[in-house]
Design an enzyme around this catalytic site. Sequence first.
Site, PDB file in Angstrom:
ATOM      1  N   PHE A   1       0.815  -1.223   0.000  1.00  0.00           N
ATOM      2  CA  PHE A   1       0.000   0.000   0.000  1.00  0.00           C
ATOM      3  C   PHE A   1       0.843   1.266   0.000  1.00  0.00           C
ATOM      4  O   PHE A   1       0.365   2.330  -0.376  1.00  0.00           O
ATOM      5  CB  PHE A   1      -0.933   0.004   1.237  1.00  0.00           C
ATOM      6  CG  PHE A   1      -0.245   0.434   2.516  1.00  0.00           C
ATOM      7  CD1 PHE A   1      -0.092   1.781   2.814  1.00  0.00           C
ATOM      8  CD2 PHE A   1       0.270  -0.490   3.418  1.00  0.00           C
ATOM      9  CE1 PHE A   1       0.554   2.191   3.987  1.00  0.00           C
ATOM     10  CE2 PHE A   1       0.917  -0.098   4.580  1.00  0.00           C
ATOM     11  CZ  PHE A   1       1.056   1.255   4.860  1.00  0.00           C
TER      12      PHE A   1
ATOM     13  N   LYS B   1      -1.253  -7.134  -9.183  1.00  0.00           N
ATOM     14  CA  LYS B   1      -2.197  -7.234  -8.057  1.00  0.00           C
ATOM     15  C   LYS B   1      -1.778  -6.161  -7.063  1.00  0.00           C
ATOM     16  O   LYS B   1      -0.913  -6.374  -6.211  1.00  0.00           O
ATOM     17  CB  LYS B   1      -2.093  -8.633  -7.444  1.00  0.00           C
ATOM     18  CG  LYS B   1      -3.333  -9.135  -6.742  1.00  0.00           C
ATOM     19  CD  LYS B   1      -3.820  -8.286  -5.599  1.00  0.00           C
ATOM     20  CE  LYS B   1      -3.061  -8.434  -4.318  1.00  0.00           C
ATOM     21  NZ  LYS B   1      -3.482  -7.457  -3.273  1.00  0.00           N
TER      22      LYS B   1
ATOM     23  N   GLU C   1      -4.983  -3.844  -1.935  1.00  0.00           N
ATOM     24  CA  GLU C   1      -6.431  -3.591  -1.933  1.00  0.00           C
ATOM     25  C   GLU C   1      -6.766  -2.304  -1.177  1.00  0.00           C
ATOM     26  O   GLU C   1      -7.885  -1.820  -1.237  1.00  0.00           O
ATOM     27  CB  GLU C   1      -7.190  -4.797  -1.357  1.00  0.00           C
ATOM     28  CG  GLU C   1      -6.839  -5.203   0.061  1.00  0.00           C
ATOM     29  CD  GLU C   1      -5.637  -6.148   0.151  1.00  0.00           C
ATOM     30  OE1 GLU C   1      -4.632  -5.910  -0.542  1.00  0.00           O
ATOM     31  OE2 GLU C   1      -5.700  -7.100   0.953  1.00  0.00           O
ATOM     32  N   ARG C   2      -5.764  -1.742  -0.474  1.00  0.00           N
ATOM     33  CA  ARG C   2      -6.037  -0.485   0.244  1.00  0.00           C
ATOM     34  C   ARG C   2      -5.866   0.733  -0.657  1.00  0.00           C
ATOM     35  O   ARG C   2      -6.451   1.772  -0.420  1.00  0.00           O
ATOM     36  CB  ARG C   2      -5.093  -0.353   1.438  1.00  0.00           C
ATOM     37  CG  ARG C   2      -5.336  -1.434   2.468  1.00  0.00           C
ATOM     38  CD  ARG C   2      -4.296  -1.328   3.555  1.00  0.00           C
ATOM     39  NE  ARG C   2      -4.208  -2.552   4.311  1.00  0.00           N
ATOM     40  CZ  ARG C   2      -3.116  -2.961   4.924  1.00  0.00           C
ATOM     41  NH1 ARG C   2      -2.013  -2.243   4.864  1.00  0.00           N
ATOM     42  NH2 ARG C   2      -3.126  -4.073   5.600  1.00  0.00           N
TER      43      ARG C   2
ATOM     44  N   SER D   1       5.380  -6.912   3.378  1.00  0.00           N
ATOM     45  CA  SER D   1       5.980  -7.198   4.679  1.00  0.00           C
ATOM     46  C   SER D   1       6.780  -8.518   4.626  1.00  0.00           C
ATOM     47  O   SER D   1       6.539  -9.367   3.761  1.00  0.00           O
ATOM     48  CB  SER D   1       4.875  -7.300   5.732  1.00  0.00           C
ATOM     49  OG  SER D   1       3.950  -8.291   5.354  1.00  0.00           O
TER      50      SER D   1
ATOM     51  N   CYS E   1       9.688   1.809   3.417  1.00  0.00           N
ATOM     52  CA  CYS E   1      10.604   0.715   3.734  1.00  0.00           C
ATOM     53  C   CYS E   1      12.029   1.230   3.877  1.00  0.00           C
ATOM     54  O   CYS E   1      12.898   0.513   4.347  1.00  0.00           O
ATOM     55  CB  CYS E   1      10.552  -0.358   2.661  1.00  0.00           C
ATOM     56  SG  CYS E   1      11.201   0.213   1.106  1.00  0.00           S
TER      57      CYS E   1
ATOM     58  N   GLU F   1       9.073  -4.055  13.106  1.00  0.00           N
ATOM     59  CA  GLU F   1       8.989  -2.951  12.147  1.00  0.00           C
ATOM     60  C   GLU F   1       7.709  -2.191  12.503  1.00  0.00           C
ATOM     61  O   GLU F   1       6.603  -2.702  12.302  1.00  0.00           O
ATOM     62  CB  GLU F   1       8.896  -3.473  10.706  1.00  0.00           C
ATOM     63  CG  GLU F   1       8.827  -2.337   9.703  1.00  0.00           C
ATOM     64  CD  GLU F   1       8.528  -2.781   8.268  1.00  0.00           C
ATOM     65  OE1 GLU F   1       7.786  -3.767   8.074  1.00  0.00           O
ATOM     66  OE2 GLU F   1       9.040  -2.131   7.351  1.00  0.00           O
TER      67      GLU F   1
END
Length: 500
Positions: A150, A174, A177-178, A227, A282, A385
């Site tokens: 996201f 893909k 979805e957020r 993640s 990240c 994290e």
Amino acid sequence: MTQELTHYIDGAQVKGGSGRFADVLNPATGEVTGRVPLATKAELDDAVARAAEAQKAWGATNPQRRARVMMKFGQLINEHMDELAELVSREHGKTLPDGRGDVQRGLEVVEVCMGAPSMLKGEFTDDGGPGIDLYSMRQPLGVVAGITPFNFPAMIPLWKMAPALACGNAMILKPSERCPSTSLRLAELLKEAGLPDGVLQVVNGDKDVVDAILDNETVQAVGFVGSTPIAQYIYGRAANNGKRAQCFGGAKNHMIIMPDADIDKAADALVGAGFGAAGERCMAISVAVPVGEETAEALREKLVPRIEKLRVGPYTSGDEVDYGPVITAASKERIEKLIGSGVDQGAELVVDGRGFQLQGYENGFFVGPSYFDHVSPDMEIYKEEIFGPVLSQVRAGSYEEALKITMDNPYGNGTAIFTADGDTARDFAHRVNVGMVGINFPIPVPLSYHTFGGWKKSAFGDLNQYGPDAFRFYTKTKTVTARWFSGIKEGGEFNFKAMD
Ligand code: NAD
């Protein structure tokens, strides 16, 4: 109004058929702005089959023509920069300048892909033996998949799609979805740029569709970013199914501050790298490691007023805010709980960002900036994290101790050192077991013609993202050994020994 989002299949928006949806939110207000369909395995398999059909002609299109699509695509991204940045910021929550940066860093990879033909050139050995030439060529893999997180809704899908397509593959993308809308819009722009229908299919969904991708036999390679636990899972399942896979995971990036560093510059850098985009990067610096008590005290003195001055608010406030909300209510709750664990485990919470409220945005997912001192590596706030606006300070007695702390951490995405001493900087860059290193540079994301990738638990699989590695990841090498008998000297026999 809630927008009904779609998939993007064969060059058109296609409604989802599963009856399952996920809400898309504006994190600044907590409002539901859209519903994204979650595809089934059957929908995914159908999209892949269509992509495989479309890839045949696209893969046979010469590289220069494919590069022209990238040129036009780059031009369209530039023309639509503000619209794309707004889409990024609305669903992610980051400030508009950050939204533009997100698009810009993706665009830079598209720009490199405009030169794809020169990256796809093979190798040639003339006269490798009597009448013998050898040459190698790079051929597309077929249908490949990109699964993205996201936190960079434009940049990471562009890092995946541009090299994959420029190499002649079809891609199943893909997105998270957020934050799905930017990918859907980029697919439309690619069509406008001349990409044939079906070569890029955006299939929205959750774990079900990811698993369907991993199990689909036509999909040849998977590029994942997200993640660490999911990266490791996807790498294992993709590899087990015989696919090429590169899966980039989470991070805990350390910045070492030496006693000879310019402390003002180090503090400015830490505030930008620690709290920018609400720490949802990240490559965010989440751990400051000052060397020596004096450095630690001086740094703390410089950091506190800077952190307290940070302006937190919605992206609609433009340049007037430094960072926005975190992605979901659950994420805010998790971050605040982790801050609580830091207090419970004995770290000193110097600036407390919990319970932050913004008038008019009471339902937004805002977290104020937090700064811990006297953190030790056994604490939860150090091990996890956090992916939020939280900076931890771990004090080190010496350069060797600071280096050891950084190297013992299981993650290895990015790191930085602030120092005035070239020898120390060089030693650090040489010895540290981390993939991307900054010297007096807090977020060392390499330029698009270099390459991006972490070490240790920050990446699984081989080869990095973008740059020359991307052209290797998205192609397979074929090597031809050719003999033409006229090249053998008159009356001569072919001498295999000459080949030894
Ligand atoms: P995430 O792992 O939750 O999701 C990433 C993708 O995986 C999404 O598309 C999601 O739909 C899918 N997914 C989620 N759960 C799944 C499951 N159980 N099975 C299969 N697929 C699943 O990550 P996120 O929260 O979207 O992104 C934040 C994370 O990404 C952070 O850890 C961050 O450090 C990392 N990240 C890494 C890099 C890098 O290059 N190393 C870059 C950006 C972000």
